[in-house]
Design a protein around this motif. Structure first.
Motif, PDB file in Angstrom:
ATOM      1  N   LYS A 102       0.832  -1.207   0.000  1.00 33.33           N
ATOM      2  CA  LYS A 102       0.000   0.000   0.000  1.00 33.33           C
ATOM      3  C   LYS A 102       0.861   1.250   0.000  1.00 33.33           C
ATOM      4  O   LYS A 102       0.576   2.223  -0.718  1.00 33.33           O
ATOM      5  N   SER A 103       1.934   1.240   0.771  1.00 34.13           N
ATOM      6  CA  SER A 103       2.821   2.399   0.840  1.00 34.13           C
ATOM      7  C   SER A 103       3.563   2.605  -0.471  1.00 34.13           C
ATOM      8  O   SER A 103       3.765   3.747  -0.910  1.00 34.13           O
ATOM      9  N   PHE A 104       3.975   1.504  -1.106  1.00 32.89           N
ATOM     10  CA  PHE A 104       4.671   1.625  -2.385  1.00 32.89           C
ATOM     11  C   PHE A 104       3.725   2.155  -3.456  1.00 32.89           C
ATOM     12  O   PHE A 104       4.155   2.904  -4.346  1.00 32.89           O
ATOM     13  N   ASP A 105       2.455   1.793  -3.385  1.00 31.86           N
ATOM     14  CA  ASP A 105       1.474   2.301  -4.349  1.00 31.86           C
ATOM     15  C   ASP A 105       1.424   3.823  -4.339  1.00 31.86           C
ATOM     16  O   ASP A 105       1.156   4.451  -5.361  1.00 31.86           O
ATOM     17  N   ARG A 106       1.699   4.421  -3.193  1.00 29.41           N
ATOM     18  CA  ARG A 106       1.643   5.879  -3.069  1.00 29.41           C
ATOM     19  C   ARG A 106       2.792   6.565  -3.789  1.00 29.41           C
ATOM     20  O   ARG A 106       2.703   7.755  -4.133  1.00 29.41           O
ATOM     21  N   ILE A 107       3.879   5.848  -4.030  1.00 29.61           N
ATOM     22  CA  ILE A 107       5.053   6.481  -4.637  1.00 29.61           C
ATOM     23  C   ILE A 107       5.417   5.903  -5.997  1.00 29.61           C
ATOM     24  O   ILE A 107       6.339   6.390  -6.647  1.00 29.61           O
ATOM     25  N   GLN A 108       4.708   4.865  -6.452  1.00 29.26           N
ATOM     26  CA  GLN A 108       5.157   4.178  -7.662  1.00 29.26           C
ATOM     27  C   GLN A 108       5.099   5.051  -8.914  1.00 29.26           C
ATOM     28  O   GLN A 108       5.833   4.799  -9.871  1.00 29.26           O
ATOM     29  N   ASP A 109       4.274   6.095  -8.899  1.00 29.05           N
ATOM     30  CA  ASP A 109       4.239   7.009 -10.044  1.00 29.05           C
ATOM     31  C   ASP A 109       5.459   7.923 -10.076  1.00 29.05           C
ATOM     32  O   ASP A 109       5.713   8.589 -11.085  1.00 29.05           O
ATOM     33  N   LYS A 110       6.227   7.949  -8.978  1.00 22.11           N
ATOM     34  CA  LYS A 110       7.380   8.834  -8.890  1.00 22.11           C
ATOM     35  C   LYS A 110       8.704   8.081  -9.031  1.00 22.11           C
ATOM     36  O   LYS A 110       9.772   8.684  -8.912  1.00 22.11           O
ATOM     37  N   THR A 111       8.636   6.772  -9.257  1.00 22.59           N
ATOM     38  CA  THR A 111       9.865   5.979  -9.321  1.00 22.59           C
ATOM     39  C   THR A 111       9.747   4.881 -10.361  1.00 22.59           C
ATOM     40  O   THR A 111       8.648   4.390 -10.633  1.00 22.59           O
ATOM     41  N   ASP A 112      10.889   4.509 -10.943  1.00 19.62           N
ATOM     42  CA  ASP A 112      10.936   3.364 -11.849  1.00 19.62           C
ATOM     43  C   ASP A 112      11.451   2.119 -11.140  1.00 19.62           C
ATOM     44  O   ASP A 112      11.613   1.068 -11.760  1.00 19.62           O
ATOM     45  N   THR A 113      11.728   2.240  -9.841  1.00 16.65           N
ATOM     46  CA  THR A 113      12.086   1.055  -9.054  1.00 16.65           C
ATOM     47  C   THR A 113      10.896   0.110  -9.000  1.00 16.65           C
ATOM     48  O   THR A 113       9.754   0.545  -8.809  1.00 16.65           O
ATOM     49  N   THR A 114      11.140  -1.165  -9.194  1.00 16.40           N
ATOM     50  CA  THR A 114      10.059  -2.145  -9.121  1.00 16.40           C
ATOM     51  C   THR A 114      10.093  -2.840  -7.760  1.00 16.40           C
ATOM     52  O   THR A 114      11.148  -3.046  -7.178  1.00 16.40           O
ATOM     53  N   LEU A 115       8.900  -3.184  -7.281  1.00 13.68           N
ATOM     54  CA  LEU A 115       8.774  -3.861  -5.997  1.00 13.68           C
ATOM     55  C   LEU A 115       8.218  -5.261  -6.203  1.00 13.68           C
ATOM     56  O   LEU A 115       7.199  -5.446  -6.855  1.00 13.68           O
ATOM     57  N   ARG A 116       8.898  -6.238  -5.637  1.00 13.20           N
ATOM     58  CA  ARG A 116       8.366  -7.599  -5.553  1.00 13.20           C
ATOM     59  C   ARG A 116       8.154  -7.879  -4.072  1.00 13.20           C
ATOM     60  O   ARG A 116       9.106  -8.007  -3.314  1.00 13.20           O
ATOM     61  N   ALA A 117       6.895  -7.925  -3.650  1.00 11.88           N
ATOM     62  CA  ALA A 117       6.558  -8.091  -2.235  1.00 11.88           C
ATOM     63  C   ALA A 117       5.984  -9.479  -2.017  1.00 11.88           C
ATOM     64  O   ALA A 117       4.992  -9.855  -2.645  1.00 11.88           O
ATOM     65  N   VAL A 118       6.607 -10.223  -1.118  1.00  9.33           N
ATOM     66  CA  VAL A 118       6.254 -11.629  -0.923  1.00  9.33           C
ATOM     67  C   VAL A 118       5.945 -11.885   0.550  1.00  9.33           C
ATOM     68  O   VAL A 118       6.763 -11.572   1.423  1.00  9.33           O
ATOM     69  N   ASN A 119       4.782 -12.448   0.798  1.00 10.70           N
ATOM     70  CA  ASN A 119       4.404 -12.840   2.155  1.00 10.70           C
ATOM     71  C   ASN A 119       4.861 -14.282   2.388  1.00 10.70           C
ATOM     72  O   ASN A 119       4.191 -15.232   2.007  1.00 10.70           O
ATOM     73  N   ALA A 120       6.049 -14.412   2.974  1.00  5.89           N
ATOM     74  CA  ALA A 120       6.626 -15.736   3.207  1.00  5.89           C
ATOM     75  C   ALA A 120       7.746 -15.606   4.216  1.00  5.89           C
ATOM     76  O   ALA A 120       8.246 -14.512   4.481  1.00  5.89           O
TER      77      ALA A 120
END
Length: 223
Positions: A102-120
Motif C-alpha cells: 500500500k505504501s509503495f502504491d503511493r510512490i510508484q508514479d514517482k519511481t521506476d524502481t520495481t517492488l516484488r513483495a512476498v508474504n513468506a
C-alpha cells in the motif's frame, strides 16, 4: 572511557536519532506512526537513513529486504535505489506485506524502481531465488529471519555483495532485559543474535564489522 563519556555517548545517540527523524519526509513519519499503531515497531531513523546511503555506496540495483513489518527500512531502501533497480521485500507478516504494498502504491508514479513483495518466511522463499544476482540484503524483524538469510547470503550475493543485519543488540522490540549486552538476557532474539554474530564473523567468505548504529548493525561483505 569514564562515566561522563558514556553519558555523552547516550546523549549523542539521542541527538543523532532526533536529527535523522526530523529529516525524514512527512509521509514517512506518518507511515511510521501507522505501522507502530498497527503493532509493528519500526527501527531507528538513523539506521534507516544509513541503509539508504549503503544502497548508494554499494551502487546496488537489486536489493532484498527481509523483515517483519519493517516498513520504514523498506521504503528507505527504495529511496536509496534512486528510481532504479528492484527491491524484493520478504515479510512473514501478512499485515506487514500489505502495508508495504500500500505504501509503495503511493510512490510508484514517482519511481521506476520495481517492488516484488512476498508474504513468506525467509527460510521458505530465499532458497527459490536465483544465485549471484543480488547486491544487497537487509535483514530485520523476527529472530528466525537472521540465520535463514545468512544461510543463503553467499549463494545469492554477487562478489563483494553486502548483507546487513539490523537490531544486532536485540534492543529494538524489548530492551527491558538488556539484549545482547546483558549476558543474563537469554531471550530468543538476544540468544539468536549472539549465535549469529559468532557464525558470521567466523565465516571466511565475508569481511565483517559490528557497529552501534541504531540498535546495532552487523555489516558483512562477500569476498
Amino acid at each position: 572511557m569514564n562515566h561522563t563519556t558514556y553519558e555523552n555517548l547516550a546523549k549523542a545517540w539521542d541527538y543523532v536519532e532526533e536529527h535523522a527523524a526530523a529529516r525524514q519526509s512527512a509521509d514517512l513519519a506518518e507511515l511510521r506512526v501507522k505501522a507502530q499503531e498497527a503493532g509493528m515497531p519500526q527501527g531507528s531513523a538513523m539506521q534507516a537513513a544509513l541503509l539508504a546511503l549503503l544502497v548508494r555506496l554499494t551502487n546496488a540495483k537489486s536489493v532484498i529486504a527481509v523483515g517483519t513489518g519493517s516498513l520504514v527500512e523498506t521504503l528507505e531502501l527504495v529511496r536509496g535505489l534512486d528510481g532504479e533497480g528492484q527491491l524484493t521485500a520478504v515479510d512473514s507478516s501478512a499485515e506487514g506485506i500489505a502495508l508495504i504494498r500500500k505504501s509503495f502504491d503511493r510512490i510508484q508514479d514517482k519511481t521506476d524502481t520495481t517492488l516484488r513483495a512476498v508474504n513468506a518466511t525467509a527460510g521458505t522463499f530465499l532458497p527459490r531465488l536465483n544465485a549471484d544476482v543480488y547486491d544487497l540484503i537487509v535483514v530485520a524483524g523476527d529472530a528466525s529471519n537472521y540465520a535463514a538469510s545468512f544461510e543463503q547470503a553467499s549463494r545469492l550475493l554477487r562478489p563483494h555483495g553486502t548483507i546487513v543485519f539490523t537490531d544486532m543488540l536485540a534492543l529494538e522490540h524489548d530492551d527491558a532485559n538488556g539484549g545482547v549486552i546483558n549476558p543474563a538476557d537469554r531471550s530468543p532474539k538476544a540468544t539468536a543474535m549472539r549465535e549469529l554474530l559468532e557464525t558470521v564473523e567466523a565465516d571466511e567468505g565475508f569481511d565483517t564489522a559490528l557497529t552501534a548504529t541504531g540498535t546495532g548493525l552487523l555489516i558483512a561483505v562477500k569476498r
